[in-house]
Design a protein around this motif. Structure first.
Motif, PDB file in Angstrom:
ATOM      1  N   UNK A   9      -3.254   5.363  -4.343  1.00 24.88           N
ATOM      2  CA  UNK A   9      -3.162   5.995  -3.040  1.00 24.88           C
ATOM      3  C   UNK A   9      -4.309   7.012  -2.972  1.00 24.88           C
ATOM      4  N   UNK A  10      -4.751   7.100  -1.839  1.00 22.04           N
ATOM      5  CA  UNK A  10      -5.913   8.243  -1.355  1.00 22.04           C
ATOM      6  C   UNK A  10      -5.413   9.282  -0.475  1.00 22.04           C
TER       7      UNK A  10
ATOM      8  N   UNK B 155      -2.069   7.913 -10.180  1.00 17.54           N
ATOM      9  CA  UNK B 155      -3.078   7.027  -9.122  1.00 17.54           C
ATOM     10  C   UNK B 155      -2.969   7.470  -7.863  1.00 17.54           C
ATOM     11  N   UNK B 156      -2.649   8.613  -7.487  1.00 13.16           N
ATOM     12  CA  UNK B 156      -2.604   9.179  -6.276  1.00 13.16           C
ATOM     13  C   UNK B 156      -3.976  10.088  -6.082  1.00 13.16           C
TER      14      UNK B 156
ATOM     15  N   UNK C 166       3.405  16.375   2.451  1.00  8.94           N
ATOM     16  CA  UNK C 166       3.366  14.846   2.323  1.00  8.94           C
ATOM     17  C   UNK C 166       4.120  14.356   3.402  1.00  8.94           C
ATOM     18  N   UNK C 167       3.415  13.403   4.150  1.00  9.22           N
ATOM     19  CA  UNK C 167       4.090  12.391   5.074  1.00  9.22           C
ATOM     20  C   UNK C 167       4.293  10.940   4.559  1.00  9.22           C
ATOM     21  N   UNK C 168       3.458  10.016   5.331  1.00 11.86           N
ATOM     22  CA  UNK C 168       3.857   8.845   4.948  1.00 11.86           C
ATOM     23  C   UNK C 168       2.433   8.016   4.876  1.00 11.86           C
ATOM     24  N   UNK C 169       2.506   6.661   4.519  1.00 11.21           N
ATOM     25  CA  UNK C 169       1.307   6.062   4.620  1.00 11.21           C
ATOM     26  C   UNK C 169       0.973   5.364   5.786  1.00 11.21           C
ATOM     27  N   UNK C 170       0.011   4.389   5.941  1.00 10.83           N
ATOM     28  CA  UNK C 170      -0.206   3.783   7.245  1.00 10.83           C
ATOM     29  C   UNK C 170       0.776   2.898   7.556  1.00 10.83           C
TER      30      UNK C 170
ATOM     31  N   UNK D 242      -4.134   2.332  -0.375  1.00 13.47           N
ATOM     32  CA  UNK D 242      -3.347   2.893   0.724  1.00 13.47           C
ATOM     33  C   UNK D 242      -3.805   4.335   0.858  1.00 13.47           C
ATOM     34  N   UNK D 243      -3.363   4.742   2.062  1.00 13.99           N
ATOM     35  CA  UNK D 243      -3.838   6.288   2.273  1.00 13.99           C
ATOM     36  C   UNK D 243      -2.042   7.111   2.412  1.00 13.99           C
TER      37      UNK D 243
END
Length: 196
Positions: free
Chosen positions: A82-83, A193-194, A121-125, A112-113
């Protein structure tokens, strides 16, 4: 105003979490249009010619009424990193077909973002997230869209809700992506991996 949609899991002829999807549809229409509706998803969807076997994503497109239904086989994406994207203005409170707020994010394969809004922190796409600390799974109190699967897991006490500042990420071991099609631990990414 853009049309809205719901992505509903259909597995071996059975729909999952219909009541959560219907509740979100009713709330969205009430908030956006100021009217009360009854979508009766169970009655509508089971009238369709549905596949009896396999995993499918059923996309219900609507505003004040259902405008269309699309059914497609579902295959889980392979995501291993994740980015972080820091964006204090992103807004996706309602599940609109128009997803321009995510257009700037073109992920490379298996990436993914993860959106950080006002340092939280919120969500990914395409998903909510849950963090594992070795004992419990925690979902951020700050989200872009309250997902049906997220709410289901909260209601069942599988997920605890907590504030997750972006500096808290390192406290956790793993992150899982969850949405209507993805159960907790279907996609698990090592916290290393973030990329912040």
């Amino acid at each position: 105003m853009s049309l809205l949609f719901e992505s509903i899991k259909l597995y071996n002829g059975v729909f999952y979490n219909l009541e959560y999807h219907e509740k979100r549809m009713v709330n969205s229409v009430h908030n956006l249009y100021g009217v009360n509706v009854n979508f009766s998803l169970k009655e509508r969807l089971y009238l369709l010619n549905l596949p009896k076997y396999g995993l499918y994503k059923v996309k219900v497109i609507y505003d004040r009424d259902v405008k269309g239904v699309e059914i497609a086989e579902y295959e889980k994406r392979k995501i291993d990193r994740l980015f972080a994207v820091f964006n204090d203005t992103i807004n996706y409170r309602f599940k609109f077909l128009d997803r321009k707020c995510f257009d700037m994010c073109q992920a490379e394969s298996q990436a993914e973002f993860l959106f950080i809004k006002n340092d939280m922190v919120t969500d990914t796409t395409f998903s909510n997230v849950a963090f594992f600390d070795g004992r419990v799974w925690v979902t951020p109190s700050t989200f872009l869209l309250n997902g049906t699967k997220r709410q289901y897991y909260i209601d069942k006490n599988v997920l605890k809700v907590a504030d997750v500042h972006f500096t808290d990420i390192a406290k956790y071991k793993n992150i899982s992506l969850i949405n209507a099609m993805l159960d907790l631990e279907d996609i698990v990414i090592d916290i290393k991996n973030i990329h912040l």
